[in-house]
Design a protein around this motif. Structure first.
Motif, PDB file in Angstrom:
ATOM      1  N   THR A  82      37.839  53.298  38.779  1.00  0.00           N
ATOM      2  CA  THR A  82      36.862  52.311  39.263  1.00  0.00           C
ATOM      3  C   THR A  82      37.447  50.911  39.301  1.00  0.00           C
ATOM      4  N   GLU A 106      49.944  43.091  34.636  1.00  0.00           N
ATOM      5  CA  GLU A 106      48.672  43.817  34.628  1.00  0.00           C
ATOM      6  C   GLU A 106      48.966  45.308  34.476  1.00  0.00           C
ATOM      7  N   GLY A 108      47.268  48.878  35.178  1.00  0.00           N
ATOM      8  CA  GLY A 108      46.139  49.492  35.894  1.00  0.00           C
ATOM      9  C   GLY A 108      45.808  48.716  37.165  1.00  0.00           C
ATOM     10  N   SER A 111      42.636  49.205  42.583  1.00  0.00           N
ATOM     11  CA  SER A 111      42.480  48.760  43.972  1.00  0.00           C
ATOM     12  C   SER A 111      43.362  47.554  44.305  1.00  0.00           C
ATOM     13  N   GLU A 129      50.635  50.823  38.157  1.00  0.00           N
ATOM     14  CA  GLU A 129      49.570  51.809  38.371  1.00  0.00           C
ATOM     15  C   GLU A 129      50.164  53.205  38.193  1.00  0.00           C
ATOM     16  N   GLY A 157      52.049  52.534  32.373  1.00  0.00           N
ATOM     17  CA  GLY A 157      51.828  51.220  31.778  1.00  0.00           C
ATOM     18  C   GLY A 157      52.188  51.119  30.309  1.00  0.00           C
ATOM     19  N   LEU A 230      45.691  56.425  30.627  1.00  0.00           N
ATOM     20  CA  LEU A 230      46.204  57.789  30.542  1.00  0.00           C
ATOM     21  C   LEU A 230      47.616  57.819  29.950  1.00  0.00           C
TER      22      LEU A 230
HETATM   23  N1  SAH Z   1      42.390  46.519  37.825  1.00  0.00           N
HETATM   24  C1  SAH Z   1      41.870  47.481  38.752  1.00  0.00           C
HETATM   25  C2  SAH Z   1      40.875  48.465  38.154  1.00  0.00           C
HETATM   26  C3  SAH Z   1      41.476  49.273  37.123  1.00  0.00           C
HETATM   27  S1  SAH Z   1      40.787  50.845  36.810  1.00  0.00           S
HETATM   28  C4  SAH Z   1      41.235  46.820  39.954  1.00  0.00           C
HETATM   29  O1  SAH Z   1      41.154  45.587  40.010  1.00  0.00           O
HETATM   30  O2  SAH Z   1      40.837  47.544  40.857  1.00  0.00           O
HETATM   31  C5  SAH Z   1      42.065  51.357  35.734  1.00  0.00           C
HETATM   32  C6  SAH Z   1      43.321  51.743  36.441  1.00  0.00           C
HETATM   33  O3  SAH Z   1      44.291  52.033  35.456  1.00  0.00           O
HETATM   34  C7  SAH Z   1      43.178  53.003  37.279  1.00  0.00           C
HETATM   35  O4  SAH Z   1      43.616  52.764  38.577  1.00  0.00           O
HETATM   36  C8  SAH Z   1      44.084  54.013  36.572  1.00  0.00           C
HETATM   37  O5  SAH Z   1      44.697  54.918  37.439  1.00  0.00           O
HETATM   38  C9  SAH Z   1      45.092  53.102  35.892  1.00  0.00           C
HETATM   39  N2  SAH Z   1      45.774  53.673  34.739  1.00  0.00           N
HETATM   40  C10 SAH Z   1      45.282  54.531  33.803  1.00  0.00           C
HETATM   41  N3  SAH Z   1      46.219  54.818  32.883  1.00  0.00           N
HETATM   42  C11 SAH Z   1      47.328  54.107  33.246  1.00  0.00           C
HETATM   43  C12 SAH Z   1      48.644  53.985  32.682  1.00  0.00           C
HETATM   44  N4  SAH Z   1      49.015  54.645  31.585  1.00  0.00           N
HETATM   45  N5  SAH Z   1      49.527  53.187  33.323  1.00  0.00           N
HETATM   46  C13 SAH Z   1      49.198  52.505  34.444  1.00  0.00           C
HETATM   47  N6  SAH Z   1      47.971  52.602  35.014  1.00  0.00           N
HETATM   48  C14 SAH Z   1      47.053  53.389  34.418  1.00  0.00           C
END
Ligand code: SAH
Length: 233
Positions: A82, A106, A108, A111, A129, A157, A230
């Protein structure tokens, strides 16, 4: 001008006018979002309010949900992920006290919206991501909007981005159960990290961490609900 040409011209003008109304509608909704959801709460930072008024949030979600882009809630972006509620994006950004050329990591990308907000402020944004498809999509939108100060990579990440460390600030937009050690290492002395920490699928604590003389000072800011960070895809 003969009649068929006139008809075509009139139709084109009608389309142009309709497009204009449609585009202005998003501008109107975006300003309304800032006035009603951010200014009435505790978002005071002028740079953050300005960025939230500028970045076209609707371009970061699928066409069929663009009409909800400026509502007070998170939205799906595919793969069970989300984009955070506008207020949370603004709150997290504000808590880092961003300034032009600030080097921000950052975790994650999702989008790419949060990265765009930081880029609009002038920060140098490195964003990671875990899902390749989301990283690819985010790259497309970010380059369409012509932000040159965002670097997106697909990866885990938990590892951070060592080549570009140390960072002035780190923003984590998925929730790990514990603060990842490598991210603390990659934070500059005096730097700050904002991160939701807690169990998956429950309420987590949004923590603002400051690294002072190698020590870590944590401040709990709010209760939040983020998708889990994750361990692997
Ligand atoms: N900042 C984003 C929303 C983040 S939702 C925006 O502005 O749209 C969280 C995101 O973290 C998801 O896309 C998910 O795939 C990613 N994510 C989850 N675990 C992660 C990891 N270990 N390393 C990098 N990204 C990860």
């Amino acid at each position: 001008m003969n009649t068929p040409k006139k008809t075509v011209l009139i139709i084109l003008l009608i389309f142009a006018a309709m497009f204009n109304i449609w585009a202005q509608n998003f501008d109107y909704l975006r300003n309304k979002m800032v006035d009603e959801q951010l200014k009435t709460r505790d978002i005071k930072s002028e740079v953050v309010l300005k960025a939230m008024r500028t970045v076209p949030r609707h371009l970061f979600v699928a066409d069929d949900i663009q009409k909800f882009a400026y509502t007070d809630r998170p939205l799906p972006i595919g793969l069970d992920q989300t984009i955070s509620q506008p207020y949370i994006v603004a709150f997290m950004t504000q808590s880092l006290d961003p300034y032009p050329k600030m080097k921000v990591l950052e975790i994650g990308t999702g989008s790419g919206y949060q990265a765009a907000i930081l880029a609009e402020i002038g920060c140098e944004v490195y964003t990671i991501e875990i899902f390749d498809d989301l990283a690819k999509n985010a790259k497309k939108v970010i380059s369409k909007l012509k932000y040159k100060n965002v670097y997106i990579k697909s990866g885990n990440g938990y590892e951070g981005w060592q080549e570009h460390a140390p960072f002035d600030a780190i923003i984590v937009t998925a929730a790990p159960e514990r603060i990842p050690e490598k991210l603390i290492e990659q934070l500059k002395e005096g730097g700050q990290m904002i991160i939701p920490v807690g169990q998956q699928h429950s309420v987590q604590s949004l923590i603002l961490l400051t690294k002072i003389e190698g020590k870590i000072i944590e401040k709990e800011l709010k209760s939040v609900k983020f998708v889990p960070m994750l361990e692997k895809k």
